[in-house]
Motif scaffolding. Structure first.
Motif, PDB file in Angstrom:
ATOM      1  N   LEU A   1      17.612   8.409   0.924  1.00  0.00           N
ATOM      2  CA  LEU A   1      17.026   7.072   0.916  1.00  0.00           C
ATOM      3  C   LEU A   1      15.556   7.130   1.299  1.00  0.00           C
ATOM      4  O   LEU A   1      14.720   6.409   0.738  1.00  0.00           O
ATOM      5  CB  LEU A   1      17.797   6.175   1.890  1.00  0.00           C
ATOM      6  N   GLY A   2      15.216   8.003   2.249  1.00  0.00           N
ATOM      7  CA  GLY A   2      13.833   8.118   2.684  1.00  0.00           C
ATOM      8  C   GLY A   2      12.962   8.887   1.725  1.00  0.00           C
ATOM      9  O   GLY A   2      11.847   8.464   1.394  1.00  0.00           O
ATOM     10  N   THR A   3      13.453  10.021   1.237  1.00  0.00           N
ATOM     11  CA  THR A   3      12.618  10.864   0.369  1.00  0.00           C
ATOM     12  C   THR A   3      12.426  10.280  -1.027  1.00  0.00           C
ATOM     13  O   THR A   3      11.586  10.761  -1.792  1.00  0.00           O
ATOM     14  CB  THR A   3      13.205  12.287   0.250  1.00  0.00           C
ATOM     15  N   GLY A   4      13.187   9.241  -1.366  1.00  0.00           N
ATOM     16  CA  GLY A   4      12.979   8.584  -2.655  1.00  0.00           C
ATOM     17  C   GLY A   4      11.568   8.052  -2.819  1.00  0.00           C
ATOM     18  O   GLY A   4      11.073   7.925  -3.943  1.00  0.00           O
TER      19      GLY A   4
ATOM     20  N   VAL B   1       8.193   8.500  -6.295  1.00  0.00           N
ATOM     21  CA  VAL B   1       7.488   7.342  -6.856  1.00  0.00           C
ATOM     22  C   VAL B   1       6.016   7.360  -6.485  1.00  0.00           C
ATOM     23  O   VAL B   1       5.128   7.228  -7.338  1.00  0.00           O
ATOM     24  CB  VAL B   1       8.131   6.030  -6.358  1.00  0.00           C
ATOM     25  N   LEU B   2       5.732   7.531  -5.192  1.00  0.00           N
ATOM     26  CA  LEU B   2       4.380   7.308  -4.703  1.00  0.00           C
ATOM     27  C   LEU B   2       3.446   8.475  -4.991  1.00  0.00           C
ATOM     28  O   LEU B   2       2.215   8.292  -5.018  1.00  0.00           O
ATOM     29  CB  LEU B   2       4.421   6.995  -3.215  1.00  0.00           C
ATOM     30  N   ALA B   3       3.970   9.667  -5.211  1.00  0.00           N
ATOM     31  CA  ALA B   3       3.101  10.761  -5.648  1.00  0.00           C
ATOM     32  C   ALA B   3       2.491  10.420  -7.001  1.00  0.00           C
ATOM     33  O   ALA B   3       1.294  10.627  -7.235  1.00  0.00           O
ATOM     34  CB  ALA B   3       3.894  12.061  -5.722  1.00  0.00           C
TER      35      ALA B   3
ATOM     36  N   GLY C   1       0.822  -1.206   0.000  1.00  0.00           N
ATOM     37  CA  GLY C   1       0.000   0.000   0.000  1.00  0.00           C
ATOM     38  C   GLY C   1       0.851   1.248   0.000  1.00  0.00           C
ATOM     39  O   GLY C   1       1.990   1.251   0.484  1.00  0.00           O
ATOM     40  N   ARG C   2       0.304   2.338  -0.517  1.00  0.00           N
ATOM     41  CA  ARG C   2       1.067   3.586  -0.659  1.00  0.00           C
ATOM     42  C   ARG C   2       1.289   4.282   0.684  1.00  0.00           C
ATOM     43  O   ARG C   2       2.375   4.752   0.991  1.00  0.00           O
ATOM     44  CB  ARG C   2       0.327   4.547  -1.603  1.00  0.00           C
ATOM     45  N   LYS C   3       0.256   4.357   1.503  1.00  0.00           N
ATOM     46  CA  LYS C   3       0.326   5.155   2.732  1.00  0.00           C
ATOM     47  C   LYS C   3       1.378   4.631   3.681  1.00  0.00           C
ATOM     48  O   LYS C   3       2.200   5.394   4.213  1.00  0.00           O
ATOM     49  CB  LYS C   3      -1.040   5.188   3.411  1.00  0.00           C
ATOM     50  N   LYS C   4       1.375   3.324   3.926  1.00  0.00           N
ATOM     51  CA  LYS C   4       2.326   2.742   4.869  1.00  0.00           C
ATOM     52  C   LYS C   4       3.764   2.980   4.415  1.00  0.00           C
ATOM     53  O   LYS C   4       4.629   3.352   5.216  1.00  0.00           O
ATOM     54  CB  LYS C   4       2.058   1.246   5.001  1.00  0.00           C
ATOM     55  N   VAL C   5       4.015   2.786   3.129  1.00  0.00           N
ATOM     56  CA  VAL C   5       5.379   2.964   2.606  1.00  0.00           C
ATOM     57  C   VAL C   5       5.784   4.435   2.656  1.00  0.00           C
ATOM     58  O   VAL C   5       6.939   4.764   2.962  1.00  0.00           O
ATOM     59  CB  VAL C   5       5.462   2.400   1.179  1.00  0.00           C
ATOM     60  N   LEU C   6       4.848   5.333   2.368  1.00  0.00           N
ATOM     61  CA  LEU C   6       5.139   6.762   2.467  1.00  0.00           C
ATOM     62  C   LEU C   6       5.553   7.154   3.885  1.00  0.00           C
ATOM     63  O   LEU C   6       6.551   7.864   4.087  1.00  0.00           O
ATOM     64  CB  LEU C   6       3.914   7.576   2.047  1.00  0.00           C
TER      65      LEU C   6
ATOM     66  N   LEU D   1       5.514  17.983   9.268  1.00  0.00           N
ATOM     67  CA  LEU D   1       4.205  18.466   8.849  1.00  0.00           C
ATOM     68  C   LEU D   1       3.614  17.570   7.765  1.00  0.00           C
ATOM     69  O   LEU D   1       2.434  17.179   7.822  1.00  0.00           O
ATOM     70  CB  LEU D   1       4.321  19.906   8.346  1.00  0.00           C
ATOM     71  N   VAL D   2       4.428  17.224   6.757  1.00  0.00           N
ATOM     72  CA  VAL D   2       3.954  16.366   5.666  1.00  0.00           C
ATOM     73  C   VAL D   2       3.577  14.988   6.203  1.00  0.00           C
ATOM     74  O   VAL D   2       2.554  14.409   5.804  1.00  0.00           O
ATOM     75  CB  VAL D   2       5.022  16.256   4.561  1.00  0.00           C
ATOM     76  N   TRP D   3       4.387  14.454   7.112  1.00  0.00           N
ATOM     77  CA  TRP D   3       4.093  13.144   7.700  1.00  0.00           C
ATOM     78  C   TRP D   3       2.739  13.166   8.407  1.00  0.00           C
ATOM     79  O   TRP D   3       1.927  12.236   8.250  1.00  0.00           O
ATOM     80  CB  TRP D   3       5.194  12.761   8.689  1.00  0.00           C
ATOM     81  N   ALA D   4       2.492  14.224   9.168  1.00  0.00           N
ATOM     82  CA  ALA D   4       1.223  14.333   9.893  1.00  0.00           C
ATOM     83  C   ALA D   4       0.044  14.449   8.930  1.00  0.00           C
ATOM     84  O   ALA D   4      -1.010  13.831   9.143  1.00  0.00           O
ATOM     85  CB  ALA D   4       1.265  15.533  10.837  1.00  0.00           C
ATOM     86  N   ILE D   5       0.214  15.227   7.865  1.00  0.00           N
ATOM     87  CA  ILE D   5      -0.865  15.392   6.883  1.00  0.00           C
ATOM     88  C   ILE D   5      -1.168  14.063   6.202  1.00  0.00           C
ATOM     89  O   ILE D   5      -2.342  13.696   6.008  1.00  0.00           O
ATOM     90  CB  ILE D   5      -0.492  16.470   5.853  1.00  0.00           C
ATOM     91  N   ILE D   6      -0.116  13.324   5.826  1.00  0.00           N
ATOM     92  CA  ILE D   6      -0.330  12.016   5.193  1.00  0.00           C
ATOM     93  C   ILE D   6      -1.027  11.061   6.155  1.00  0.00           C
ATOM     94  O   ILE D   6      -1.961  10.344   5.790  1.00  0.00           O
ATOM     95  CB  ILE D   6       1.012  11.432   4.718  1.00  0.00           C
TER      96      ILE D   6
END
Length: 399
Positions: free
Chosen positions: A109-112, A116-118, A71-76, A175-180
């Motif tokens: 490594l993390g922001t990669g 992709v997922l966007a 799933g996208r959310k968990k990986v993000l 902030l982005v993590w919380a929004i996601i």
């Protein structure tokens, strides 16, 4: 009647894709001050950029297939946590250059996952005529962010120091993590077991052996390579042959940069009217026009920048179209397709641009010859891609 496009969904995808761009662009203005504080050379401090890209680029090949399964959310959320770990290492080990290098690798490594997922989550939610529209907004966000990131980063560095740049990035990622976590709705209906490495390799092999995928993906790869090469060579032409200082060049460079915004906007408005194929055919036309302009124009800043503007306009018109075409047939493998498209772009552009720069390009007419060659390859890929059964099936109503 077509349903109204979900702009909140697109806005969230734009927010996600901005993370990778800001993580690199905000740091550029701080490099001289970091080099001074650690008493390292300008070449040595550049490792903070290259090591970030080393994590950012190849990691996309992992995030894509994994997100197709989990799933996208968990990986993000996991990817952003890795990036935040890297930023924490940079902030708390700001006295150690080695610690910063390791932290930048973890950050990349993390922001990669974001690049992709966007795109993969956008493909999950949109199809048909809506997909190129959604992709055009994402491409616009990816174009705007590199323009404003150095400005914001320079302001923070000037007033608060370079450590605050990384602290600000940490705040943005939180902030982005919380929004996601709160607002992102999972786009994968059913999770599956993680694919084996063999299965992942077979997926990528299938994409690379697809005439359809390679035709459209290579348009993006090579045009991005052309843009990187031009951006790398043009400062030397402006500074060495005209005598322009770097700060003045930065102001002149805003002219072709506006072509990125204009191209994405044109794609968004014109593609639904004339179709993807006809719009894509304007790319080699604009490239040939740019080549002729650069070959014959006077060696003056305005003329050189207008030539570069024409080239980048062609690139930015094609990018949303080819991204949508690449993703269209792969709804169940959107992550793998997005990873191969985005990761391949990073790998191919780095190799091709390095090879071209090593040829000794130093004149505007040198660039014009390269642009003509790339225009011919782009035209060939457009005609070949739209002749495939997949393209004929998808574009029949609009072509």
């Amino acid at each position: 009647m077509s349903r109204p496009i979900k702009f909140k969904t697109i806005l969230l995808a734009c927010l996600i894709i901005s993370v990778g761009q800001l993580s690199m662009g905000l740091v550029f203005p701080s490099l001289p001050w970091i080099a001074k504080d650690f008493a390292v050379s300008h070449e040595q401090v550049q490792i903070l950029i290259s090591i970030y890209l080393l994590g950012f680029g190849p990691s996309q090949f992992i995030y894509g297939p994994v997100s197709d399964a989990l799933g996208r959310k968990k990986v993000l959320l996991i990817g952003l946590m890795i990036a935040m770990m890297g930023l924490l290492m940079i902030i708390f080990l700001s006295h150690s250059f080695t610690g910063m290098v390791v932290g930048r690798f973890l950050q990349g490594l993390g922001t990669g996952c974001c690049a992709v997922l966007a795109r993969a989550s956008t493909r999950d939610r949109f199809s048909g005529a809506e997909l190129p529209v959604a992709m055009s907004y994402i491409a616009m966000a990816a174009s705007v962010t590199p323009l404003i990131a150095p400005v914001i980063g320079g302001f923070i560095n000037f007033h608060f120091g370079w450590t605050m740049v990384f602290t600000s990035l940490m705040g943005y990622l939180c902030l982005v993590w919380a929004i996601i976590a709160l607002r992102f709705q999972e786009t994968i209906g059913q999770t599956t077991p993680l694919p084996s490495p063999k299965r992942v390799l077979l997926q990528y092999r299938e994409l690379l052996s697809s005439r359809y995928f390679m035709s459209f993906a290579s348009i993006g790869w090579l045009n991005f390579s052309l843009m990187i090469t031009t951006i790398s060579v043009m400062p030397f032409i402006m500074q060495n042959q005209i005598g322009m200082t770097s700060d003045k060049y930065a102001m002149w460079a805003l002219i072709p940069a506006l072509g990125m915004l204009a191209g994405a906007s044109i794609c968004n408005r014109v593609r639904p009217i004339i179709g993807s194929k006809k719009l894509l055919l304007y790319t080699p036309v604009l490239h040939v026009a740019a080549a002729l302009w650069l070959f014959f124009c006077p060696l003056e800043p305005l003329y050189l920048m207008l030539g570069q503007l024409l080239m980048i306009l062609g690139n930015s018109i094609s990018l949303p179209c080819v991204q949508a075409m690449v993703m269209q047939p792969y709804k169940k493998q959107a992550g793998a397709a997005a990873a191969m498209s985005g990761g391949g772009q990073m790998v191919v552009s780095s190799i091709v641009s390095m090879m071209l720069v090593n040829l000794g390009l130093s004149q505007a007419w040198h660039l014009s010859l390269i642009i003509v060659v790339f225009a011919a390859i782009t035209l060939s890929n457009i005609l070949r891609g739209f002749a495939t059964p997949e393209a004929l099936q998808q574009t029949a109503p609009t072509q």
